[in-house]
Design a protein around this motif. Structure first.
Motif: not given
Length: 294
Positions: A38-48
């Protein structure tokens, strides 16, 4: 440069290149999961964080080509930045409405100051590795605490990412103790062992953490889909409804208001209002009333 030093540098370079390859694979997997999500949430931080760790490994592998200041400070500091972002992601994943940034930002600033001071005043001091270990262990433990407030898939199983954070924190504490041992000041073999062990642990930690995170997100998504499917099955089929009062009959044979039935069998909640037809009827009935009837 001695033959031993050249051999050690070669081993470290091979380990750094291996870590770089592992990091880029994991970063691509997490990025793909983020794009498909969904392009939001904690996955964004894991990716960065994954890409920051990849950049750190590239710099570690390139240290012979860098200036002494950059080689001694920037790669190590990038590891701290990556772990600080992981901490933010863990807190976002726990559902906190207001994520505290004091610890991750403070850890990065403190580590930057310490690395600079050690480089210019005491480049060979074992306290440099002690400060690295304590800061990384603290960030890992705080990330573990953050995931402990997340859904159980992130901390309950043996492969959960929270367990990887805890193992990472324990490793750095043990490594710090080994550095502080009196023997470490005189034993070159022990120093070499601790250094290589630390480099290898990076690969184990990255694989355990990011694979665990991806599995946890997948399990969480499956649980959400299973819950939605169960809700659909509950609401499917024939539903007996009274033709006069519009009450519905549940599986136990009791008649309930429609809103009560859906409240007990799904997440649907009703907000009561008046449709236009009923509003017109109500207005017409009110206009028919005589003043004496009011």
């Amino acid at each position: 440069m001695s033959l031993h030093s050249m051999g050690l540098e070669l081993v470290e370079t091979v380990i750094y290149l291996t870590n770089t390859l592992i990091c880029v694979i994991l970063a691509v997997l997490v990025t793909d999961a983020w794009f498909r999500g969904d392009h939001k949430g904690s996955l964004l931080y894991w990716m960065i964080a994954a890409w920051v760790m990849f950049a750190a490994d590239v710099l570690f592998a390139s240290r012979p080509l860098l200036s002494p200041v950059v080689a001694r400070i920037l790669p190590t500091l990038l590891v701290t930045v990556g772990q600080a972002i992981l901490l933010i992601g863990a807190r976002v994943n726990s559902g906190q409405t207001k994520v505290t940034l004091v610890e991750p930002i403070g850890a990065v600033v403190l580590h930057a100051v310490l690395l600079t001071v050690f480089h210019f005043l005491a480049p060979e001091s074992p306290l440099r590795r002690v400060s690295n270990g304590l800061i990384w262990a603290t960030l890992a433990y705080l990330s573990y605490r953050g995931l402990r407030q997340s859904p159980p898939v992130f901390w309950r199983s043996y492969t959960a990412p929270a367990k990887a954070f805890m193992a990472h924190a324990i490793f750095h504490l043990v490594r710090t103790v080994l550095v502080l041992l009196p023997l470490s000041s005189t034993s070159e073999a022990l120093n070499t062992f601790v250094a290589i062990l630390g480099d290898l642990e990076v690969s184990f930690f990255m694989v355990a953490l990011f694979v665990g995170l991806l599995l946890a997100h997948l399990k969480q998504r499956n649980e959400q889909l299973s819950s939605a499917l169960a809700e659909v099955k509950t609401l499917s089929g024939l539903l007996p409804i009274c033709a006069w009062c519009k009450k519905v009959r549940d599986d136990d044979g009791y008649w309930q208001q429609v809103d009560h039935y859906f409240r007990n069998h799904s997440k649907i909640r009703f907000s009561h209002g008046m449709c236009t037809d009923c509003a017109d009827d109500f207005r017409k009935e009110a206009e028919k009333l005589q003043p004496s009837d009011l």
